[in-house]
Design a protein around this motif. Structure first.
Motif, short mmCIF file in Angstrom:
data_model
loop_
_atom_site.label_atom_id
_atom_site.label_comp_id
_atom_site.label_asym_id
_atom_site.label_seq_id
_atom_site.Cartn_x
_atom_site.Cartn_y
_atom_site.Cartn_z
N VAL A 37 3.03 -28.78 49.74
CA VAL A 37 3.72 -30.07 48.98
C VAL A 37 4.79 -30.63 49.55
O VAL A 37 5.25 -31.70 49.15
CB VAL A 37 4.27 -29.43 47.46
CG1 VAL A 37 2.94 -28.88 46.63
CG2 VAL A 37 5.25 -28.34 47.53
N HIS A 38 5.44 -29.93 50.50
CA HIS A 38 6.45 -30.60 51.45
C HIS A 38 6.09 -31.50 52.44
O HIS A 38 4.91 -31.27 53.16
CB HIS A 38 7.51 -29.36 51.87
CG HIS A 38 8.18 -28.77 50.52
ND1 HIS A 38 8.90 -29.44 49.90
CD2 HIS A 38 8.20 -27.53 50.39
CE1 HIS A 38 9.52 -28.71 48.92
NE2 HIS A 38 8.86 -27.52 49.20
N TYR A 42 9.51 -29.86 57.15
CA TYR A 42 9.98 -28.91 56.38
C TYR A 42 9.59 -27.76 56.81
O TYR A 42 8.56 -27.26 57.36
CB TYR A 42 9.42 -28.99 54.90
CG TYR A 42 9.91 -28.30 53.86
CD1 TYR A 42 11.35 -29.02 53.18
CD2 TYR A 42 9.82 -27.21 53.41
CE1 TYR A 42 11.97 -28.36 52.15
CE2 TYR A 42 10.44 -26.37 52.25
CZ TYR A 42 11.37 -27.02 51.62
OH TYR A 42 11.81 -26.46 50.64
N GLU A 76 0.26 -27.75 43.47
CA GLU A 76 -0.09 -26.55 43.89
C GLU A 76 -0.97 -25.84 43.15
O GLU A 76 -1.71 -25.04 43.58
CB GLU A 76 1.39 -25.54 43.78
CG GLU A 76 2.27 -26.26 44.56
CD GLU A 76 3.62 -25.21 44.91
OE1 GLU A 76 4.24 -24.54 43.96
OE2 GLU A 76 3.80 -25.01 46.42
N SER A 94 4.49 -21.54 46.23
CA SER A 94 5.60 -20.90 45.66
C SER A 94 4.98 -19.79 44.88
O SER A 94 4.11 -19.97 44.08
CB SER A 94 6.44 -21.53 44.75
OG SER A 94 7.43 -20.92 44.10
N MET A 176 8.62 -24.95 36.73
CA MET A 176 7.36 -24.81 37.32
C MET A 176 6.41 -24.33 36.21
O MET A 176 6.73 -23.81 35.11
CB MET A 176 7.22 -23.60 38.40
CG MET A 176 7.90 -24.24 39.62
SD MET A 176 7.62 -22.99 41.08
CE MET A 176 8.93 -22.16 40.79
N PHE A 197 4.60 -30.38 40.36
CA PHE A 197 5.88 -30.70 41.38
C PHE A 197 5.47 -32.23 41.53
O PHE A 197 6.35 -32.81 41.66
CB PHE A 197 5.53 -29.83 42.42
CG PHE A 197 6.84 -30.02 43.40
CD1 PHE A 197 8.07 -29.87 42.98
CD2 PHE A 197 6.67 -30.17 44.62
CE1 PHE A 197 9.36 -29.82 43.66
CE2 PHE A 197 7.69 -30.21 45.42
CZ PHE A 197 9.10 -30.07 45.09
N ASN A 214 15.87 -26.46 41.65
CA ASN A 214 15.42 -26.15 42.96
C ASN A 214 16.29 -25.70 44.08
O ASN A 214 17.67 -25.61 43.71
CB ASN A 214 14.39 -27.12 43.62
CG ASN A 214 13.09 -26.59 43.85
OD1 ASN A 214 13.07 -25.62 44.79
ND2 ASN A 214 11.98 -27.17 43.51
N ASN A 215 15.93 -25.31 45.31
CA ASN A 215 16.67 -25.00 46.30
C ASN A 215 17.13 -26.35 47.03
O ASN A 215 16.70 -27.41 46.76
CB ASN A 215 15.95 -24.15 47.42
CG ASN A 215 14.77 -24.60 47.59
OD1 ASN A 215 14.73 -25.80 48.15
ND2 ASN A 215 13.61 -24.07 47.41
N GLU A 241 8.05 -17.79 48.79
CA GLU A 241 7.05 -18.47 48.81
C GLU A 241 5.89 -17.47 49.53
O GLU A 241 6.15 -16.41 49.94
CB GLU A 241 6.93 -19.71 49.83
CG GLU A 241 8.24 -20.46 49.83
CD GLU A 241 8.25 -21.54 48.90
OE1 GLU A 241 7.67 -21.66 47.85
OE2 GLU A 241 8.88 -22.75 49.41
C1 GTR Z 1 9.88 -25.44 45.83
C2 GTR Z 1 8.72 -24.80 46.44
C3 GTR Z 1 7.31 -25.55 46.43
C4 GTR Z 1 7.36 -25.93 44.80
C5 GTR Z 1 8.58 -26.53 43.87
C6 GTR Z 1 8.44 -26.48 42.67
O1 GTR Z 1 10.86 -24.64 45.90
O2 GTR Z 1 8.84 -24.97 47.84
O3 GTR Z 1 6.45 -24.90 46.75
O4 GTR Z 1 6.79 -24.88 44.15
O5 GTR Z 1 9.61 -25.81 44.34
O6 GTR Z 1 9.44 -26.53 41.79
O7 GTR Z 1 7.23 -26.70 42.13
#
Ligand code: GTR
Length: 328
Positions: A37-38, A42, A76, A94, A176, A197, A214-215, A241
């Motif tokens: 997804v990124h 990344y 995803e 993830s 999520m 996402f 999120n991160n 992940e």
């Molecule tokens: C991010 C992750 C993605 C996706 C996303 C989410 O940290 O890398 O794969 O899951 O979060 O919140 O959906």
């Protein structure tokens, strides 16, 4: 054989015929599709791109990987489905999104299950991580688990601080698509909203949700920071992940090719971690430079508020939870 494969096989045969007898290209070339997804660059994407280059070099170009980044193949949930039917060979997902497919993994999706990122790394690098990969591959997921990747710590972002549970009152926070997370956010004081996402940026922009979690690398790479300016360090989830291979494709591989994929996968896991650490530092600096406000949060209060979630969902994972806790 799918139509696409027929065309590919035909092309390979034509190519073979045009070569002198014994030409190396007479062997059929395969291009595996990978998805994330990124965007390109990344850490998770880059690690798989590098893995593709290694495969290509090790097989004299017989196997290569074509990366479809940035949600080109959907969110995803869609990526998992495509990998299950063999339309996609490698998917980087993830563990949060994989939980509904492989229930064993949900133990990593419990709030505050890891003391910190170092603890999480010890767990995925050790016997627990190995057991889970093996169980997933042997189970009904129709996926071969190749390895883990890092995804740091998840914190809440919105346009106002979420320093304590009361601050989240009335706020719709995207989570999520896994019931566990919606309940976690509700326990934290907000209103959890499950959403793919791939729908999130627009939902943040139009106010369908007030925030997400999120991160730092995701906040930056997905441009969410352009619409959510306050990042509260709630630290409620540390979710790794996982990268997986389609069992359908896997079962048709030679033992040698399977071993090669295993080898480059282990290397990808190690490389991704280095890329991750570097990118996280960069992301935090860029976010701050772009005016995102980092706010300290009362983690103890969030820990306490989420105890009912660990009690409710943790019961069936009691044995593995004990092993996680004992991992020093
Ligand atoms: C991010 C992750 C993605 C996706 C996303 C989410 O940290 O890398 O794969 O899951 O979060 O919140 O959906």
């Amino acid at each position: 054989m799918k139509r696409r494969d027929v065309i590919r096989a035909g092309a390979a045969a034509a190519l073979g015929a045009a070569l002198p007898a014994g030409g190396v290209l007479a062997q059929q070339k395969v291009v595996w599709k990978a998805s994330d997804v990124h965007p390109l660059g990344y850490p998770t994407v880059e690690a798989i791109v590098r893995m593709g280059r290694k495969l290509e070099a090790a097989t004299n170009g017989r196997i290569s990987i074509q990366m479809f980044p940035a949600m080109q193949l959907g969110g995803e949930k869609e990526m998992i489905e495509q990998a299950q039917v063999g339309a996609l060979q490698i998917a980087r997902i993830s563990v949060g999104a994989m939980g509904p497919v492989v229930d064993d993994l949900n133990v990593f999706n419990l709030p505050f299950v890891f003391r910190d990122e170092a603890h999480m790394r010890k767990v995925i690098d050790g016997p627990i991580g190995q057991d889970l990969l093996e169980r997933m591959s042997a189970g009904t997921s129709r996926l071969i688990a190749l390895g883990w990747m890092d995804a740091g710590t998840r914190n809440v972002y919105a346009n106002k601080p979420a320093a304590k549970p009361a601050d989240l009152k009335g706020m719709k926070i995207r989570m999520m698509g896994n019931p566990l997370f919606v309940e976690t956010m509700n326990a934290m004081g907000g209103n959890g909203v499950a959403m793919g996402f791939n729908e999130l940026f627009q939902a943040l922009q139009t106010g369908v949700v007030d925030g997400a979690e999120n991160n730092p690398p995701t906040l930056l790479a997905q441009n969410h920071y352009t619409v959510s300016k306050v990042y509260s360090l709630t630290g409620h989830l540390i979710i790794p992940e996982i990268f997986v291979f389609s069992r359908r494709t896997w079962d048709a591989l030679s033992k040698e090719d399977q071993a090669l994929v295993r080898k480059v996968s282990r290397e990808a896991q190690i490389e991704q971690r280095q890329l991750w650490d570097a990118y996280t530092g960069e992301a935090e600096a860029k976010l701050k430079a772009a005016g995102v406000q980092f706010v300290a949060a009362d983690k103890a209060a969030f820990y306490k508020a989420t105890q009912p979630i660990r009690d409710k969902y943790g019961a069936k994972y009691a044995a593995i939870l004990k092993r996680i806790e004992d991992t020093k």
